[in-house]
Write a protein that holds these residues in place. Structure first.
Motif, PDB file in Angstrom:
ATOM      1  N   ILE A 107      -3.379   4.440   4.413  1.00 26.63           N
ATOM      2  CA  ILE A 107      -1.917   4.370   4.544  1.00 26.63           C
ATOM      3  C   ILE A 107      -1.604   3.431   5.707  1.00 26.63           C
ATOM      4  N   ALA A 108      -0.981   2.295   5.412  1.00 28.57           N
ATOM      5  CA  ALA A 108      -0.612   1.344   6.462  1.00 28.57           C
ATOM      6  C   ALA A 108       0.753   1.761   6.997  1.00 28.57           C
ATOM      7  N   ALA A 109       0.765   2.456   8.117  1.00 26.43           N
ATOM      8  CA  ALA A 109       2.033   2.986   8.639  1.00 26.43           C
ATOM      9  C   ALA A 109       1.899   3.315  10.113  1.00 26.43           C
ATOM     10  N   MET A 159       0.823  -1.202   0.000  1.00 26.49           N
ATOM     11  CA  MET A 159       0.000   0.000   0.000  1.00 26.49           C
ATOM     12  C   MET A 159       0.861   1.257   0.000  1.00 26.49           C
ATOM     13  N   THR A 160       2.086   1.152   0.540  1.00 24.08           N
ATOM     14  CA  THR A 160       2.926   2.341   0.593  1.00 24.08           C
ATOM     15  C   THR A 160       4.000   2.332  -0.495  1.00 24.08           C
ATOM     16  N   GLN A 161       3.820   1.454  -1.500  1.00 22.54           N
ATOM     17  CA  GLN A 161       4.817   1.448  -2.555  1.00 22.54           C
ATOM     18  C   GLN A 161       4.674   2.681  -3.426  1.00 22.54           C
ATOM     19  N   GLY A 162       5.771   3.115  -4.041  1.00 23.56           N
ATOM     20  CA  GLY A 162       5.729   4.295  -4.894  1.00 23.56           C
ATOM     21  C   GLY A 162       5.514   5.542  -4.064  1.00 23.56           C
ATOM     22  N   CYS A 163       6.048   5.537  -2.835  1.00 21.25           N
ATOM     23  CA  CYS A 163       5.800   6.662  -1.938  1.00 21.25           C
ATOM     24  C   CYS A 163       6.845   7.750  -2.087  1.00 21.25           C
ATOM     25  N   GLU A 164       6.422   8.932  -1.742  1.00 19.47           N
ATOM     26  CA  GLU A 164       7.368  10.040  -1.633  1.00 19.47           C
ATOM     27  C   GLU A 164       7.495  10.386  -0.168  1.00 19.47           C
ATOM     28  N   PRO A 165       8.745  10.554   0.337  1.00 17.83           N
ATOM     29  CA  PRO A 165       8.867  10.889   1.743  1.00 17.83           C
ATOM     30  C   PRO A 165       8.167  12.216   2.040  1.00 17.83           C
ATOM     31  N   ALA A 184       5.242   8.148   4.947  1.00 12.10           N
ATOM     32  CA  ALA A 184       5.428   8.383   3.513  1.00 12.10           C
ATOM     33  C   ALA A 184       4.057   8.404   2.846  1.00 12.10           C
ATOM     34  N   LEU A 185       3.754   9.491   2.154  1.00 12.64           N
ATOM     35  CA  LEU A 185       2.458   9.575   1.471  1.00 12.64           C
ATOM     36  C   LEU A 185       2.581   8.943   0.097  1.00 12.64           C
ATOM     37  N   PRO A 186       1.636   8.079  -0.297  1.00 12.37           N
ATOM     38  CA  PRO A 186       1.659   7.555  -1.665  1.00 12.37           C
ATOM     39  C   PRO A 186       1.652   8.725  -2.648  1.00 12.37           C
ATOM     40  N   ARG A 187       2.366   8.561  -3.763  1.00 15.14           N
ATOM     41  CA  ARG A 187       2.547   9.667  -4.714  1.00 15.14           C
ATOM     42  C   ARG A 187       1.207  10.249  -5.201  1.00 15.14           C
ATOM     43  N   ASP A 188       0.254   9.336  -5.538  1.00 20.69           N
ATOM     44  CA  ASP A 188      -1.010   9.859  -6.084  1.00 20.69           C
ATOM     45  C   ASP A 188      -1.791  10.629  -5.019  1.00 20.69           C
ATOM     46  N   LEU A 189      -1.667  10.217  -3.746  1.00 21.63           N
ATOM     47  CA  LEU A 189      -2.340  10.962  -2.680  1.00 21.63           C
ATOM     48  C   LEU A 189      -1.678  12.332  -2.531  1.00 21.63           C
ATOM     49  N   ALA A 190      -0.342  12.342  -2.546  1.00 20.92           N
ATOM     50  CA  ALA A 190       0.383  13.617  -2.404  1.00 20.92           C
ATOM     51  C   ALA A 190      -0.061  14.586  -3.507  1.00 20.92           C
ATOM     52  N   GLU A 191      -0.246  14.061  -4.719  1.00 14.70           N
ATOM     53  CA  GLU A 191      -0.673  14.932  -5.832  1.00 14.70           C
ATOM     54  C   GLU A 191      -2.093  15.459  -5.600  1.00 14.70           C
TER      55      GLU A 191
END
Ligand code: SAM
Length: 333
Positions: free
Chosen positions: A143-145, A1-7, A152-159
């Protein structure tokens, strides 16, 4: 679920936790059981079995926090989220079943993005399926964290978050599981995540008669005992541990000076448990400390929030003053 994340940019130097946490389940367990006063992190209560047991606890007559907080949210949820437009994003810290969130979502029909954060992946999956069916316009981005560490927010969520006002929801008095200095660090990190002008709605259990507190953490049906013991069962399941569960008993005490309920697992006899090839000896009566639940007076919590840079706002409580829900706002500058 947290793959492709941006810190995320909320890397802050948080107070080092008193409990063993942050190096992974196996390392934290071995560290905690090697200490002169044995200790395990309450973070590890919440595997799938633990999440289900916690849900059962919330339905117990003795466990007033869920019942009372739910009533407060039902009565005042609309005010708590006033001004939450379609552009607002709701973050939740330790979302569990997201049942309380549902109460807020019913009262803020415009909200279009919800990001629950929890260590319990099964709870996140169940909540996402239920909320997606109930609120088809809502994007649910779990976000499983561990929210006590930089997330780390997934990239698409950050966008998708760009330009949105952020509202945080932190119910269940989970803040009470952190020692006051850690709680301050956590509130500060949440302020940075939610950004200037962000809002945080926090549920906080209040100081009260010790007997009422103890009953909530030592219920007559033994569900809290099963929840506490599941930590040892989880060590057996996941780390090949050799705990004999019948050799330990659940204990909850209230330390009035510190203002916290402490949960422990007490060894009923002299015994040794082997975990990952290492032997851990227990004397009769020796305890493993498993959880702290700090209780606050309303003003104490407002002062703690101010210390983390929040502007304390409205506070909602019940008629018996058992539980409180606080509105905190992040300054614009
Ligand atoms: C006391 S329960 C509260 C659940 C729900 N919010 C409620 O109010 O009923 C704590 C929840 O927070 C999660 N949790 C506790 N500590 C966490 C952490 N450090 N990071 C992520 N999730 C955490 C647990 O998995 C559990 O679902």
């Amino acid at each position: 679920m947290t793959q492709g994340c941006e810190p995320m940019t909320n890397e802050i130097d948080r107070a080092r936790p008193a409990e063993p946490r942050g190096r992974g389940f196996a390392a934290d367990v071995l560290d905690g059981l090697s200490r002169p006063e044995k200790r395990l992190s309450c973070l590890y209560f919440y595997d799938a079995v633990g999440c289900d047991l916690f849900d059962e606890i919330t339905r117990l007559p003795d466990y007033y926090p869920t019942r009372v907080e739910t009533d407060i949210l039902a009565s005042h949820g609309e005010e708590m989220l006033d001004g939450a437009s379609e552009e607002a994003a709701l973050f939740e810290f330790g979302s569990g079943s997201s049942r309380k969130t549902e109460i807020l979502l019913e009262r803020a029909p415009l909200l279009s993005l919800y990001a629950p954060i929890d260590v319990c992946a099964s709870a996140l999956d169940n909540a996402r399926a239920r909320l997606a069916a109930r609120f088809p316009h809502l994007r649910v981005s779990p976000i499983a964290a561990d929210f006590s560490r930089p997330v780390a927010l997934p990239r698409d969520l950050a966008e998708d978050l760009a330009g949105r006002r952020r509202i945080g929801f932190f119910p269940g008095s989970t803040i009470g599981n952190f020692a006051p200095e850690e709680a301050r660090g956590l509130l500060l990190a949440m302020r940075l995540l939610l950004g200037p002008g962000g809002r945080l709605i926090v549920g906080v259990d209040l100081k009260k008669e010790p007997s009422r507190l103890i009953a909530a953490y030592n219920d007559a049906r033994g569900v809290t005992a099963a929840f506490n013991l599941n930590l040892l069962a989880r060590i057996n399941r996941e780390l090949g541990g050799g705990f004999d569960l019948s050799g330990f008993g659940h204990q909850a005490i209230y330390d009035e000076r510190a203002g916290r309920v402490e949960m422990r697992l007490v060894s009923r006899r002299r015994q040794t448990a082997t975990i990952a090839g290492r032997d851990f000896a227990f004397s009769r009566g020796e305890a493993i400390h498993t959880e702290d639940c700090y209780k606050y007076a309303v003003d104490e919590f407002r002062a703690a929030a101010s210390g983390a840079g929040w502007l304390p706002g409205r506070v909602w409580t019940d008629a018996e003053a058992l539980f409180s829900v606080h509105e905190l706002t992040a300054p614009l500058q």
